[in-house]
Motif scaffolding. Sequence first.
Motif, PDB file in Angstrom:
ATOM      1  N   ARG A 248       1.039  -1.130   0.039  1.00  0.00           N
ATOM      2  CA  ARG A 248      -0.058   0.204   0.003  1.00  0.00           C
ATOM      3  C   ARG A 248       0.801   1.170  -0.092  1.00  0.00           C
ATOM      4  O   ARG A 248       0.413   2.430   0.499  1.00  0.00           O
ATOM      5  CB  ARG A 248      -0.968   0.109   1.266  1.00  0.00           C
ATOM      6  CG  ARG A 248      -1.889  -1.087   1.139  1.00  0.00           C
ATOM      7  CD  ARG A 248      -2.843  -1.218   2.287  1.00  0.00           C
ATOM      8  NE  ARG A 248      -3.804  -2.327   2.355  1.00  0.00           N
ATOM      9  CZ  ARG A 248      -3.564  -3.298   2.991  1.00  0.00           C
ATOM     10  NH1 ARG A 248      -2.372  -3.633   3.437  1.00  0.00           N
ATOM     11  NH2 ARG A 248      -4.613  -4.281   2.698  1.00  0.00           N
ATOM     12  N   GLU A 249       1.956   1.187  -0.426  1.00  0.00           N
ATOM     13  CA  GLU A 249       2.866   2.507  -0.894  1.00  0.00           C
ATOM     14  C   GLU A 249       2.502   2.935  -2.261  1.00  0.00           C
ATOM     15  O   GLU A 249       3.638   2.696  -2.996  1.00  0.00           O
ATOM     16  CB  GLU A 249       4.458   2.025  -0.729  1.00  0.00           C
ATOM     17  CG  GLU A 249       4.425   1.536   0.739  1.00  0.00           C
ATOM     18  CD  GLU A 249       5.969   1.247   1.071  1.00  0.00           C
ATOM     19  OE1 GLU A 249       6.943   1.535   0.438  1.00  0.00           O
ATOM     20  OE2 GLU A 249       6.368   0.688   2.126  1.00  0.00           O
ATOM     21  N   HIS A 250       1.635   3.563  -2.484  1.00  0.00           N
ATOM     22  CA  HIS A 250       1.074   3.752  -3.853  1.00  0.00           C
ATOM     23  C   HIS A 250       1.855   4.868  -4.532  1.00  0.00           C
ATOM     24  O   HIS A 250       2.005   4.924  -5.667  1.00  0.00           O
ATOM     25  CB  HIS A 250      -0.339   4.256  -3.810  1.00  0.00           C
ATOM     26  CG  HIS A 250      -1.202   2.963  -3.322  1.00  0.00           C
ATOM     27  ND1 HIS A 250      -2.458   3.358  -2.311  1.00  0.00           N
ATOM     28  CD2 HIS A 250      -1.446   1.894  -3.340  1.00  0.00           C
ATOM     29  CE1 HIS A 250      -2.854   2.262  -2.003  1.00  0.00           C
ATOM     30  NE2 HIS A 250      -2.378   1.362  -2.514  1.00  0.00           N
ATOM     31  N   THR A 251       2.445   5.434  -3.677  1.00  0.00           N
ATOM     32  CA  THR A 251       3.425   6.695  -4.403  1.00  0.00           C
ATOM     33  C   THR A 251       4.477   6.041  -5.244  1.00  0.00           C
ATOM     34  O   THR A 251       4.969   6.637  -6.266  1.00  0.00           O
ATOM     35  CB  THR A 251       3.911   8.070  -3.393  1.00  0.00           C
ATOM     36  OG1 THR A 251       2.856   8.548  -2.836  1.00  0.00           O
ATOM     37  CG2 THR A 251       4.618   8.968  -3.871  1.00  0.00           C
ATOM     38  N   ALA A 252       5.344   5.218  -4.235  1.00  0.00           N
ATOM     39  CA  ALA A 252       6.421   4.463  -4.635  1.00  0.00           C
ATOM     40  C   ALA A 252       6.050   3.663  -5.975  1.00  0.00           C
ATOM     41  O   ALA A 252       6.952   3.635  -6.946  1.00  0.00           O
ATOM     42  CB  ALA A 252       7.212   3.671  -3.704  1.00  0.00           C
ATOM     43  N   ALA A 253       4.900   2.840  -5.994  1.00  0.00           N
ATOM     44  CA  ALA A 253       4.392   2.115  -6.926  1.00  0.00           C
ATOM     45  C   ALA A 253       4.020   2.838  -8.372  1.00  0.00           C
ATOM     46  O   ALA A 253       4.362   2.559  -9.473  1.00  0.00           O
ATOM     47  CB  ALA A 253       2.945   1.449  -6.412  1.00  0.00           C
ATOM     48  N   ARG A 254       3.465   3.925  -8.280  1.00  0.00           N
ATOM     49  CA  ARG A 254       3.221   4.953  -9.259  1.00  0.00           C
ATOM     50  C   ARG A 254       4.608   5.429  -9.962  1.00  0.00           C
ATOM     51  O   ARG A 254       4.583   5.328 -11.277  1.00  0.00           O
ATOM     52  CB  ARG A 254       2.172   5.982  -8.849  1.00  0.00           C
ATOM     53  CG  ARG A 254       1.737   6.839 -10.195  1.00  0.00           C
ATOM     54  CD  ARG A 254       1.229   8.164  -9.416  1.00  0.00           C
ATOM     55  NE  ARG A 254      -0.044   7.841  -8.561  1.00  0.00           N
ATOM     56  CZ  ARG A 254      -1.246   7.425  -9.090  1.00  0.00           C
ATOM     57  NH1 ARG A 254      -1.639   7.549 -10.309  1.00  0.00           N
ATOM     58  NH2 ARG A 254      -1.952   7.012  -8.108  1.00  0.00           N
ATOM     59  N   LYS A 255       5.571   5.636  -9.107  1.00  0.00           N
ATOM     60  CA  LYS A 255       6.663   5.947  -9.768  1.00  0.00           C
ATOM     61  C   LYS A 255       7.395   5.084 -10.625  1.00  0.00           C
ATOM     62  O   LYS A 255       7.769   5.298 -11.658  1.00  0.00           O
ATOM     63  CB  LYS A 255       7.620   6.611  -8.557  1.00  0.00           C
ATOM     64  CG  LYS A 255       9.069   6.824  -8.849  1.00  0.00           C
ATOM     65  CD  LYS A 255       9.948   7.005  -7.665  1.00  0.00           C
ATOM     66  CE  LYS A 255      11.556   7.178  -8.234  1.00  0.00           C
ATOM     67  NZ  LYS A 255      12.407   7.384  -7.099  1.00  0.00           N
TER      68      LYS A 255
END
Length: 662
Positions: A248-255
Amino acid sequence: MEEPESPPTAHTLRPHHISLLMVIMLLYRHYPRKRFHPSFLIHVHRVLLEEVVEVIPPRSFPNLLEALKAAPHSDSDGAAPFFESLKPKYMDFVSVDHMTNFFHGLPSRFQGLSRFDKCYRCILPNRRSIFGYFCRRAVVSYMKLSFAGVSRLRLDYHEWLNGSTTAGYKDFQRDLITFGMFHSWNEYRWAEPEAYSDFERGLATGDSNAPQKPCDDSLNNISTKEATRHGMRQHALLNLSRMYYLRREHTAARKFLIEAIEISRLAGDKETLQHCQGLLHRLPPKHENHKPIINEIQPGLHPIEVLFDEQPLSAAFEKIIQAVGLYDHWIDVQGNHLDDAEQWSQHTVQSVVWSAAGCEKLAVIEENVVIAFSEVGGDSNNAIIVTLNGAYRRARQGKYQDAIAILLEPKVWKGLSLNDYSQWASQIWHIITLRASRRLGHYSAFSDDTSMRPAGPFNPRDYFFNATTSTKSIIRDPLYEFLQMKQVGQAATTVEQLLRALWHSEFQCRYASYRTGIILLADVGLEFGMTQRCKRILEEIMPQVIDGDDLEQRALACYTLARCIVAAGERSQKSIREALPYLDIAEKDYATLEILRSLADVQFLISLLYHNLNMVEERDAAATRHLKTEETIKEAAVVVVEDWINQVWELVLDIGAALAKR
């Protein structure tokens, strides 16, 4: 017995390797070995063998000379010129060209030696000897060096000859841009399967550092230019993004997904591009009012991505049919591998959709299908998802300990990854919290300890009236606000919100929420004297409620309908006798669910109605049950944490520790 480490795939040329090459050259090429005593040669070969096979740390240049001079007959006339040639002024290179000429001449200088010295054929530096392998490896490593690397190596070798023990042996950082600098910096490294193995192991055991490091190393071994040829970098980025998505670390996943999409387009990898875009659509939108992106049906789209599309329930069944058709095309036409986990995933989604629609029996059938044909503890989490949902459904029916017992069976948690373990432990927490909220209506001391709560979604508004967080649902939030106002006797002020929730629930086919809203509407209608209307709308939904798919909903419906019957009959004995069977059902359901405060209210009303009927024995029995319930409420308020809950939670922690040690 521990498995030995695999040999290194990359070789770093160090200063002591050059000195060993010089010694081998002097022994085999420059001086005839007949001038050396056999005992001296045996000792020198032993020293060289220790250095070449690296069974001991490399010696410094002075220590190497001492080890060679310790040989017997080292002071003979034949050995004196040999040690004279080993002085630093003769071993050093005056320029880069001098060192380059030395290495380029090594292959030709060893040709034909075995033809002249048959007695030393087993140890001569041919392609099958230990010394020959060492020389060939050193030459290959030298040929990989750039001009800057050769210059740096010559300077390090010069300092090492003069007694330095650190020159040329420092740890180095790989250049992330050029992937090559000096010495072994500029040798090309390919992606290795061990990196992905470490990544999967760290992801399964919950190691927050292990999964990222080996995958980053694998990324660094593949340059962006090579991604088009080898097609590996976008896969590594996709796996990294998936890891962050599961955490649920969505910012890193999006990057990482944005980078993977760019590289996939550059490499022309349509399949990976589809996977990356599908996972990107799963991420929560950056803006609160942004609508989720719907996947367009096309050949490269994975069927599971269609199942993830957020749609109203009326359109969800259409999406399930599309996913089934796309899966058949995925296997039969596109020729992809048949995966059982993907085949049964649509049944998992169907169980969730049927449950949301209020058809619990159909949801149970779909869950049983998944459990019967899915592997428990495998790579797919279909089985664990339906098991968790089924256990929570049993808890909703008041079978709290049975639900926890199902989840504690070894076949359920054995083999879980740490991400699935978090869901598993979080579901046990939800079951315990559900029971606590029903018994007392507020947090117990155990539930208040948020440091013990497993990672996972948790909204106090799902269980308690004093929560301030929002569920972000246009159906549940108005219902919650209505119940909040009802607690303080102001339900009439939120009728508009209740009607809005009813409209949305009917439009979205969420009939479980619709039935609850109708019951609450009938309850508030009693305050306005609309007794006949309230009785009629409850009787319309009672056939859907009375079968007991949701005991809490049935208990509330029966309790409200009994009050409507009594009020509509103007408290006549006929209306009272008609209402008593519904109150009996409500009492049994509330007792099963352990909703103590509502149980006490029902028992009080039963005793009151029996009193109006002049049924003394039944009245006294109901009053006695009411008093026992009040005592239970007082005892439950005193007991902070029950012993069996402590035992369950200790077992959950032990299981998590055991899974992390794998």
